[in-house]
Design an enzyme around this catalytic site. Structure first.
Site, PDB file in Angstrom:
ATOM      1  CB  THR A 191      -0.831  -0.058   1.298  1.00 36.15           C
ATOM      2  OG1 THR A 191      -1.628  -1.227   1.202  1.00 36.15           O
ATOM      3  CG2 THR A 191      -1.692   1.135   1.536  1.00 36.15           C
ATOM      4  NE  ARG A 219      -9.195  -7.512   2.916  1.00 32.71           N
ATOM      5  CZ  ARG A 219      -8.154  -6.681   2.978  1.00 32.71           C
ATOM      6  NH1 ARG A 219      -7.872  -5.888   1.960  1.00 32.71           N
ATOM      7  NH2 ARG A 219      -7.378  -6.653   4.039  1.00 32.71           N
ATOM      8  N   GLY A 243      -0.584  -2.836   6.101  1.00 31.08           N
ATOM      9  CA  GLY A 243      -0.450  -4.129   6.761  1.00 31.08           C
ATOM     10  C   GLY A 243      -1.706  -4.957   6.594  1.00 31.08           C
TER      11      GLY A 243
HETATM   12  N1  ASP Z   1      -3.735  -2.604   4.495  1.00 31.33           N
HETATM   13  C1  ASP Z   1      -4.008  -3.062   3.154  1.00 31.33           C
HETATM   14  C2  ASP Z   1      -5.269  -3.901   3.169  1.00 31.33           C
HETATM   15  O1  ASP Z   1      -5.450  -4.659   4.077  1.00 31.33           O
HETATM   16  C3  ASP Z   1      -2.896  -3.874   2.572  1.00 31.33           C
HETATM   17  C4  ASP Z   1      -1.500  -3.351   2.774  1.00 31.33           C
HETATM   18  O2  ASP Z   1      -1.270  -2.372   3.455  1.00 31.33           O
HETATM   19  O3  ASP Z   1      -0.589  -3.940   2.223  1.00 31.33           O
HETATM   20  O4  ASP Z   1      -6.024  -3.823   2.229  1.00 31.33           O
END
Ligand code: ASP
Length: 323
Positions: A191, A219, A243
């Site tokens: 992200t 989702r 995360g």
């Molecule tokens: N937080 C993001 C999600 O769960 C993914 C990520 O930060 O890598 O969609």
């Protein structure tokens, strides 16, 4: 300077009211960004490491220059995240991970710490820059969060650039999906996020993502959820998370950093570390965050082996890190 003012003019869309409310307080302007927390094999391919760090620093320098020339925090966050969305190195916009159906489904959010206004979008498949749409939700609707088809319709009505779904798909995302199908890799993060303190003393935070590889059934993760993946309040801090989103939603992570600062009088690093390094670590929740407080103090906390990140505070050197 000519180039910078061109960038500034093309990205500056603030309203007359916004302009009137701006008063330079000579804040120590600052910017911090992340390009995702996870398991990138740092040190194995120095060319790749360099590419990531150059991309991060490129964004930091543009953001810092815009802030220095008086751009509003909202404009800077939108601009910086748009650049990262167009860069297929990151899991946001072009380069987003693929869901179970093999397409991208993108989420983003932005929040202004001046007035608590926020905008969020999820389930986008065609809007080139989800962060621009999140900003439009904040500025030109009575709502905070739009999703899927409705959000794409709103995007069209505002004339935002659309791309065909295949344009977003990168080789890296195809490989990540294949690995996930073969169960070679369970978690994939990447992200992007940006938090700034502008020269008017306003804190703005934004986050944009393709989510998690092989996600199912529409989702939605933490990134577009105000309070979970993104939060900003001029009285405390601005935060952008990355995360395993489900844990960040359950623990309302971005807001919790601000709440700890306000109610427990903790410093931004203390508050963030208690959540990321203790609370989340104890439940095996992987990820991290970047943030800034009202004095421009930078915070970058993560419990994964790596988190792409960079920052610059007025008058100081820009720094970038991977692990
Ligand atoms: N937080 C993001 C999600 O769960 C993914 C990520 O930060 O890598 O969609």
């Amino acid at each position: 300077m000519i180039i910078l003012s061109a960038i500034y003019n093309s990205s500056c869309k603030e309203s007359v009211e916004e302009k009137k409310s701006r008063k330079i307080i000579n804040a120590k302007h600052a910017i911090v960004i992340h390009g995702g927390a996870g398991y990138y094999p740092a040190g194995q391919d120095s060319g790749m490491d360099l590419l990531y760090r150059q991309s991060l620093l490129h964004v930091i320098h543009i953001g810092d220059s815009l802030l220095g020339s008086g751009a509003s925090g909202v404009d800077v966050v939108e601009k910086c995240i748009s650049i990262m969305e167009d860069d297929s190195l990151f899991n946001a916009g072009r380069g987003s991970v693929l869901n179970e159906e093999g397409i991208v489904s993108m989420d983003a959010s932005i929040m202004n710490g001046l007035d608590g206004k926020a905008g969020a979008v999820s389930g986008l498949t065609q809007t080139r820059n989800p962060i621009k749409l999140a900003r439009l939700v904040m500025d030109s609707t009575a709502h905070v969060f739009l999703s899927g088809e409705g959000a794409e319709k709103f995007s069209e009505s505002k004339g935002l650039e659309k791309m065909p779904p295949y344009w977003f798909i990168s080789q890296k995302a195809i490989k990540a999906r294949e690995d996930a199908l073969k169960k070679l890799k369970e978690e994939k993060h990447g992200t992007v996020g940006c938090v700034v303190l502008d020269v008017y003393g306003n804190i703005v935070a934004g986050t944009s993502t393709g989510g998690m590889t092989m996600k199912k059934w529409g989702r939605i993760g933490d990134s577009p959820i105000i309070g979970a993946g993104t939060f900003a309040d001029n009285a405390s801090c601005g935060i952008s998370c990355t995360g395993h989103g489900e844990y960040f939603i359950r623990n309302v992570v971005a807001y919790d950093v601000s709440a700890r600062m306000k109610y427990l009088n903790e410093d931004i690093t203390e508050a963030a570390d208690k959540i990321i390094m203790v609370q989340l670590k104890n439940i095996d929740a992987k990820g991290g965050l970047v943030g800034l407080d009202k004095n421009g103090k930078v915070c970058m906390s993560f419990n994964t082996p790596t988190m792409f990140r960079a920052y610059k505070v007025k008058g100081e050197k820009a720094e970038s890190f991977i692990n």
